[in-house]
Motif scaffolding. Sequence first.
Motif, short mmCIF file in Angstrom:
data_model
loop_
_atom_site.label_atom_id
_atom_site.label_comp_id
_atom_site.label_asym_id
_atom_site.label_seq_id
_atom_site.Cartn_x
_atom_site.Cartn_y
_atom_site.Cartn_z
N GLN A 180 0.82 -1.20 0.00
CA GLN A 180 0.00 0.00 0.00
C GLN A 180 0.86 1.26 0.00
O GLN A 180 2.02 1.25 0.43
N GLN A 181 0.28 2.32 -0.49
CA GLN A 181 0.97 3.61 -0.55
C GLN A 181 1.40 4.03 0.85
O GLN A 181 0.64 3.96 1.80
N GLY A 182 2.66 4.45 0.97
CA GLY A 182 3.19 4.86 2.26
C GLY A 182 3.87 3.75 3.02
O GLY A 182 4.54 4.00 4.02
N ASP A 183 3.76 2.49 2.54
CA ASP A 183 4.37 1.36 3.22
C ASP A 183 5.89 1.39 2.98
O ASP A 183 6.34 1.32 1.85
N SER A 184 6.67 1.49 4.07
CA SER A 184 8.13 1.54 3.94
C SER A 184 8.79 0.24 4.38
O SER A 184 10.01 0.14 4.37
N GLN A 196 -4.58 -10.25 -12.71
CA GLN A 196 -4.50 -8.81 -12.98
C GLN A 196 -4.59 -8.05 -11.67
O GLN A 196 -5.33 -8.42 -10.77
N LEU A 197 -3.82 -6.96 -11.58
CA LEU A 197 -3.79 -6.13 -10.38
C LEU A 197 -4.00 -4.69 -10.78
O LEU A 197 -3.59 -4.26 -11.87
N SER A 198 -4.66 -3.92 -9.90
CA SER A 198 -4.89 -2.51 -10.16
C SER A 198 -3.99 -1.65 -9.27
O SER A 198 -3.67 -2.03 -8.14
N VAL A 199 -3.62 -0.49 -9.80
CA VAL A 199 -2.71 0.44 -9.12
C VAL A 199 -3.51 1.68 -8.72
O VAL A 199 -4.18 2.29 -9.56
N TYR A 200 -3.43 2.05 -7.44
CA TYR A 200 -4.16 3.21 -6.91
C TYR A 200 -3.19 4.20 -6.28
O TYR A 200 -2.22 3.81 -5.62
N ILE A 201 -3.48 5.49 -6.47
CA ILE A 201 -2.68 6.56 -5.87
C ILE A 201 -3.60 7.59 -5.24
O ILE A 201 -4.61 7.96 -5.83
N SER A 202 -3.22 8.03 -4.04
CA SER A 202 -3.93 9.12 -3.38
C SER A 202 -3.10 10.39 -3.54
O SER A 202 -1.93 10.42 -3.14
N HIS A 203 -3.69 11.41 -4.14
CA HIS A 203 -2.99 12.68 -4.33
C HIS A 203 -3.35 13.65 -3.20
O HIS A 203 -4.52 13.93 -2.95
N ASN A 204 -2.30 14.14 -2.52
CA ASN A 204 -2.50 15.15 -1.48
C ASN A 204 -3.50 14.72 -0.41
O ASN A 204 -4.28 15.53 0.09
N TYR A 208 -8.38 7.70 -3.20
CA TYR A 208 -7.51 6.94 -4.10
C TYR A 208 -8.13 6.86 -5.50
O TYR A 208 -9.33 6.66 -5.64
N GLN A 209 -7.29 7.00 -6.50
CA GLN A 209 -7.72 6.89 -7.89
C GLN A 209 -6.95 5.77 -8.58
O GLN A 209 -5.75 5.62 -8.36
N MET A 210 -7.63 5.01 -9.42
CA MET A 210 -6.96 3.94 -10.14
C MET A 210 -6.14 4.53 -11.29
O MET A 210 -6.65 5.29 -12.10
N MET A 211 -4.87 4.14 -11.35
CA MET A 211 -3.95 4.71 -12.33
C MET A 211 -3.64 3.74 -13.47
O MET A 211 -3.10 4.15 -14.50
N GLY A 212 -3.94 2.45 -13.29
CA GLY A 212 -3.63 1.48 -14.33
C GLY A 212 -3.67 0.08 -13.78
O GLY A 212 -4.11 -0.15 -12.64
N THR A 213 -3.23 -0.88 -14.59
CA THR A 213 -3.26 -2.29 -14.18
C THR A 213 -1.96 -2.99 -14.55
O THR A 213 -1.22 -2.54 -15.44
N TYR A 214 -1.68 -4.07 -13.84
CA TYR A 214 -0.59 -4.98 -14.18
C TYR A 214 -1.19 -6.32 -14.56
O TYR A 214 -2.16 -6.79 -13.94
N LEU A 232 4.83 4.58 -3.38
CA LEU A 232 4.05 5.72 -3.85
C LEU A 232 2.71 5.31 -4.44
O LEU A 232 2.01 6.15 -5.00
N ALA A 233 2.35 4.03 -4.34
CA ALA A 233 1.08 3.56 -4.87
C ALA A 233 0.63 2.33 -4.07
O ALA A 233 1.43 1.70 -3.37
N THR A 234 -0.63 2.02 -4.19
CA THR A 234 -1.22 0.80 -3.62
C THR A 234 -1.55 -0.15 -4.75
O THR A 234 -2.11 0.27 -5.78
#
Length: 422
Positions: A180-184, A196-204, A208-214, A232-234
């Motif tokens: 997940q986004q922010g996981d260090s 198939q996997l989806s990529v999500y990003i939270s801006h500011n 979360y918005q879906m940005m694409g797929t793998y 930087l993404a989930t």
Amino acid sequence: MAIQMNPSGHTGSDVSTLNNNKNTISLLKSILSNKPIDGSDITTLDDATHELKRIRQLMEQYNHHHTAAPALSSSAAANKTKPSNVDNDQHGATHEPVVDDSTEYAFGQSTRQRRTAVLEKQHIKDYVKNSIPKEPHVRELILNAIKTNLLFQQSTKDELSELVDVFEPVHFNQKDMVFQQGDSGHDACYVVEQGQLSVYISHNGGPYQMMGTYHGGKLFGEWALVYGSPHLATVVCDVDCKLWRIKRSWYRGVVGQNRQKLIETLTKKFLPKVFLPRNKEKIYFKNLFNPTQMVTLAGLAKQISFQAGDFIIRESEKGDTFYMIQKGVVDLFIKAMKDVPITALDGGKYFGERSLLQDDVRQATLRAQTDVTCFLLTREDVNRVIGSLEEILEHGFPPKRLRMSTIQRDEKVKYELKVEHK
């Protein structure tokens, strides 16, 4: 699917960290501005090296100022359920930052750099490779995924094969979160075999918005192999997925041990034989550099392969690259002899050494007679780390406190004036 930030329990440090992550996302946008995600704009080795150098510099700056990631959680939205069964054995570890072999020279490291280098060397020394059996088609899938990725483009064929060996299979269910986004604390890179996997990003801090797929054959999460910074993404599984995973410690172990072997080969078999012409004398590397500097020089070397018939250099062209033949045979031509080679060079021989001193107009054409593997050094890399070889041959190495690479030449006058006033 909606993925939301956990709204409760944020302290002042949480808010600060959150703001830092916003800055990171802005930084990422600046790197990717008007650039294709697949890296198709990178067409040469120099382009790739420049891009990777920039990313590493930015991430090193980020690591220096950021030590924590915001606590995130995923929750069900509408008719969706919370992802589960995340691979927990990859979380909670503390990782030292990467130290490149090429920086390990006695020209002024910080205590933190030296300590990190010692820990990294110990890990590489202790690493024991564990090869995971794979079907031929799976090996090909993983190899094709990593060999075109920027992170792996400096790897040799043998190193790529060894990296493929250590990938292990992992299974995720539908709606599972891979990271997940922010996981260090996540330290693995993945190649998709099935699903198939989806990529999500939270801006500011927003939704979360879906940005694409793998999907099959795609690689993701590769920067976790070299940096301990937050993701930087989930990434969430749309269906049941089968992935292949390599962890940071395995990657570092394989790459580090291979690099050590190459450095040992270079410092014992290749570099001591090289000489530079100076006033009708032959100045051998083994007499010019001490053992530590020879290791540094070896750390700058890259490995490159040519197929039979490939031109390596062409007569009359300018060049700044020096080649040492590791294996294979190279034919040498001059225009006066047309298509008849005047000699053949094999393993252990070298050419283009004058280019390490200054812009060199090639005096001959070198073409691979067989498949060839070479080590190469560029004048830019040598000048940046060791200093100008032309100046070193003329004046010797400067005192340590004044030692600087040619990349700092514009500041030389100011620097010397400052020293004089002390």
